[in-house]
Design a protein around this motif. Structure first.
Motif, PDB file in Angstrom:
ATOM      1  N   ARG A   4       0.997  -1.198   0.077  1.00 19.00           N
ATOM      2  CA  ARG A   4       0.207  -0.062  -0.044  1.00 19.00           C
ATOM      3  C   ARG A   4       0.863   1.260   0.128  1.00 19.00           C
ATOM      4  NH1 ARG A   4      -2.929  -3.096   3.740  1.00 19.00           N
ATOM      5  NH2 ARG A   4      -1.892  -1.744   5.554  1.00 19.00           N
ATOM      6  N   GLU A   5       1.944   1.128   0.837  1.00 17.80           N
ATOM      7  CA  GLU A   5       2.873   2.540   0.683  1.00 17.80           C
ATOM      8  C   GLU A   5       3.662   2.697  -0.485  1.00 17.80           C
ATOM      9  OE1 GLU A   5       4.048   2.077   5.728  1.00 17.80           O
ATOM     10  OE2 GLU A   5       5.515   1.633   4.085  1.00 17.80           O
ATOM     11  N   ALA A   6       3.934   1.649  -1.139  1.00 22.32           N
ATOM     12  CA  ALA A   6       4.596   1.511  -2.315  1.00 22.32           C
ATOM     13  C   ALA A   6       3.737   2.119  -3.508  1.00 22.32           C
ATOM     14  CB  ALA A   6       5.068   0.158  -2.974  1.00 22.32           C
ATOM     15  N   VAL A   7       2.388   1.673  -3.416  1.00 23.51           N
ATOM     16  CA  VAL A   7       1.363   2.236  -4.310  1.00 23.51           C
ATOM     17  C   VAL A   7       1.141   3.924  -4.005  1.00 23.51           C
ATOM     18  CG1 VAL A   7      -1.082   2.206  -5.035  1.00 23.51           C
ATOM     19  CG2 VAL A   7       0.295   0.003  -4.766  1.00 23.51           C
ATOM     20  N   LEU A  63       1.913   9.512  -5.811  1.00 24.13           N
ATOM     21  CA  LEU A  63       2.516  10.930  -5.443  1.00 24.13           C
ATOM     22  C   LEU A  63       3.371  11.021  -6.381  1.00 24.13           C
ATOM     23  CD1 LEU A  63       2.746  13.084  -3.445  1.00 24.13           C
ATOM     24  CD2 LEU A  63       4.444  11.880  -2.275  1.00 24.13           C
ATOM     25  N   LEU A  64       4.376  10.260  -6.858  1.00 23.93           N
ATOM     26  CA  LEU A  64       5.490  10.389  -7.952  1.00 23.93           C
ATOM     27  C   LEU A  64       4.599  10.867  -9.237  1.00 23.93           C
ATOM     28  CD1 LEU A  64       7.985   7.924  -7.217  1.00 23.93           C
ATOM     29  CD2 LEU A  64       8.182  10.422  -6.803  1.00 23.93           C
ATOM     30  N   LYS A  65       3.602  10.070  -9.667  1.00 23.27           N
ATOM     31  CA  LYS A  65       2.858  10.499 -10.862  1.00 23.27           C
ATOM     32  C   LYS A  65       2.250  12.072 -10.677  1.00 23.27           C
ATOM     33  CE  LYS A  65       1.482   5.920 -12.225  1.00 23.27           C
ATOM     34  NZ  LYS A  65       0.342   4.873 -12.153  1.00 23.27           N
ATOM     35  N   ALA A  66       1.593  12.194  -9.425  1.00 19.69           N
ATOM     36  CA  ALA A  66       1.188  13.652  -9.274  1.00 19.69           C
ATOM     37  C   ALA A  66       2.082  14.688  -9.395  1.00 19.69           C
ATOM     38  CB  ALA A  66       0.227  13.730  -8.045  1.00 19.69           C
TER      39      ALA A  66
END
Length: 376
Positions: free
Chosen positions: A336-339, A344-347
Motif C-alpha cells: 500500500r505504501e509503495a502504491v 504521489l510521484l505521478k502527481a
C-alpha cells in the motif's frame, strides 16, 4: 523340474556350495528346493508352517502340472525371533542358500545379517535373485544403497506402501523381446495405477507381499561396493553370475556367492522388539513391579512423551502461523505504501510538466528564445 528351468538353476547354485562336506540350511524351499535332502545334509526353514504352505500352494499351477510337493520343514523362522534363535543348536552352518527370497524381505540388510549369524566364519551364503533388467521389472528403477540403509536404520519389518505401489505399478507381462527404447506404456502391465494404489493402502494396514527391491546383476555389485565402503557390507562377493541372457541382454536371474569378512552383527530388529532387555534400564521402571506393570509404565511414559511432542509441535505451528500472518500484513502495508508513493510521484510529475508547459508558453520565455538568450 527341467520343464520349469529349475535344473539349470540348481546346477549353477550347486557349484557355489560345499555339498559333499558341509551341513547347510535352505530358506523357503517351498516345492522347488535348490538342494534336496538326497543331495546334501541340509535343513529347511520358512516363516510359514508346513500346513500354511500346503494351503497357499494348493492351487499353484506350476506345482500341480509338474507333480512337485511342498517340502516339510525342520524348523520355523518365527516372527519376532532371530534366525539364530530359531535354528538353535543346528547352527552354525557351512552354507545357507535362498532362492528368490531376498527381494521380498522389507529389510534387506537386517535379513542378511541374521543369515550371517548362522553361518560359520569360513562359510558361504548363496542367493538367487531375479534380474530386473531381464524380467517383468525392466522399467522399474533399480534399488540403491540409500534405500537399503533407510530400511535398516528405521527397523522396517513390513513392505512399505511405497514399495508395494512401486513394485506393482512397474510389473508387466514379460515376453522376452528387446525392450531398449520402449516404455511401460508399450507393454502389457499386470496392475493399473489404481490397482497399485489400492494395494498400497492395504499395505498401510497389513502385510502385502511384493518385490521390495529390484536389482540387476551389475546394479547389485555396485550397491554392495558402496555399502562395503561405509562399513555395512561384511562380505566378499566370490562369485556373481547370470543365467543365459534374454532378448533384453540380461539374464532373468543371477547367482551370488558371499563369504563373510567380519564377525556377525547383533540384530537391530531384535533390540527393538525387546525393549525390556535393553542394557540401559527404563528410568521410570520402579523396582518390584511385575513385567506387565513395567510394560504399562513404559507405555504410559511413551504416551506422555508423545503428548508433549504433540503440544510442542502445535505451539510451533501456531507460532509459525502468527509469523506468517505478520509477514503478510507487513507485505500488504508495504505494498500500500509503495502504491501511494507511486501515485504521489505521478502527481508531482504531472504538476511539474504542467508548470513547464505554462512557463514555455509565457511571452517572456518566447522573447528570450527568439533573442537566443535561453540554453538549447
Amino acid at each position: 523340474m527341467s520343464a520349469l528351468g529349475l535344473d539349470d538353476r540348481r546346477r549353477m547354485v550347486h557349484r557355489l556350495l560345499p555339498l559333499e562336506t558341509g551341513c547347510g540350511l535352505e530358506i523357503a524351499p517351498n516345492w522347488a528346493p535348490v538342494v534336496t535332502k538326497s543331495e546334501g545334509d541340509v535343513l529347511y526353514c520358512d516363516y510359514l508352517t508346513y500346513e500354511q504352505l500346503l494351503e497357499r500352494e494348493r492351487t499353484n499351477p506350476g506345482r500341480i502340472q509338474h507333480g512337485l510337493r511342498v517340502q516339510r520343514l525342520d524348523f520355523i523362522w518365527e516372527i519376532g525371533k532371530t534366525l539364530q534363535e530359531c535354528a538353535g543348536t543346528a547352527a552354525p552352518f557351512d552354507y545357507v542358500v535362498s532362492c528368490h527370497v531376498f527381494e521380498h524381505v522389507p529389510n534387506f540388510l537386517e535379513y542378511l545379517y541374521q543369515v550371517r549369524a548362522v553361518v560359520k566364519d569360513d562359510g558361504v551364503i548363496a542367493m538367487v535373485l531375479p534380474d530386473a533388467k531381464g524380467s517383468g521389472e525392466y522399467f522399474r528403477r533399480e534399488t540403491n544403497a540409500a534405500e537399503l540403509i533407510n530400511s535398516y536404520l528405521l527397523g522396517q519389518t513390513v513392505p512399505s506402501p511405497g514399495q508395494v505401489y512401486d513394485g506393482l505399478k512397474n510389473l508387466f507381462d514379460f515376453q522376452n523381446v528387446p525392450l531398449e527404447g520402449r516404455s511401460l506404456a508399450d507393454v502389457k502391465r499386470l496392475f493399473t495405477d489404481s490397482d497399485s494404489y489400492a494395494a498400497a493402502v492395504r499395505a498401510s494396514q497389513e502385510y502385502v507381499d511384493v518385490h521390495c527391491w529390484a536389482f540387476s546383476r551389475d546394479g547389485f555389485a555396485e550397491v554392495a561396493r558402496e555399502l562395503r565402503e561405509i562399513g555395512l557390507f561384511d562380505f566378499e562377493i566370490e562369485s556373481l553370475e547370470s543365467n543365459p541372457a534374454t532378448q533384453t541382454g540380461h539374464g532373468s536371474e543371477f547367482y551370488v556367492k558371499l563369504r563373510p569378512t567380519a564377525p556377525p552383527r547383533p540384530s537391530l530388529l531384535r533390540a527393538r522388539t525387546q525393549p525390556m532387555s535393553a542394557p540401559n534400564p527404563d528410568p521410570d521402571a520402579a523396582p518390584g513391579l511385575s513385567d506387565i506393570e513395567q510394560v504399562r509404565a513404559h507405555a504410559d511414559r511413551a504416551f506422555r512423551e508423545a503428548v508433549a511432542v504433540q503440544d510442542a509441535l502445535k505451539a510451533e505451528k501456531e507460532a509459525l502461523e502468527a509469523a506468517m500472518a505478520r509477514a503478510v500484513a507487513h507485505g500488504e502495508k508495504a505494498f500500500r505504501e509503495a502504491v501511494a508513493a507511486q501515485d504521489l510521484l505521478k502527481a508531482e510529475k504531472a504538476l511539474a510538466e504542467d508548470r513547464l508547459a505554462r512557463l514555455e508558453a509565457s511571452p517572456l520565455v518566447k522573447l528570450g528564445g527568439r533573442l537566443g538568450l535561453l540554453p538549447r
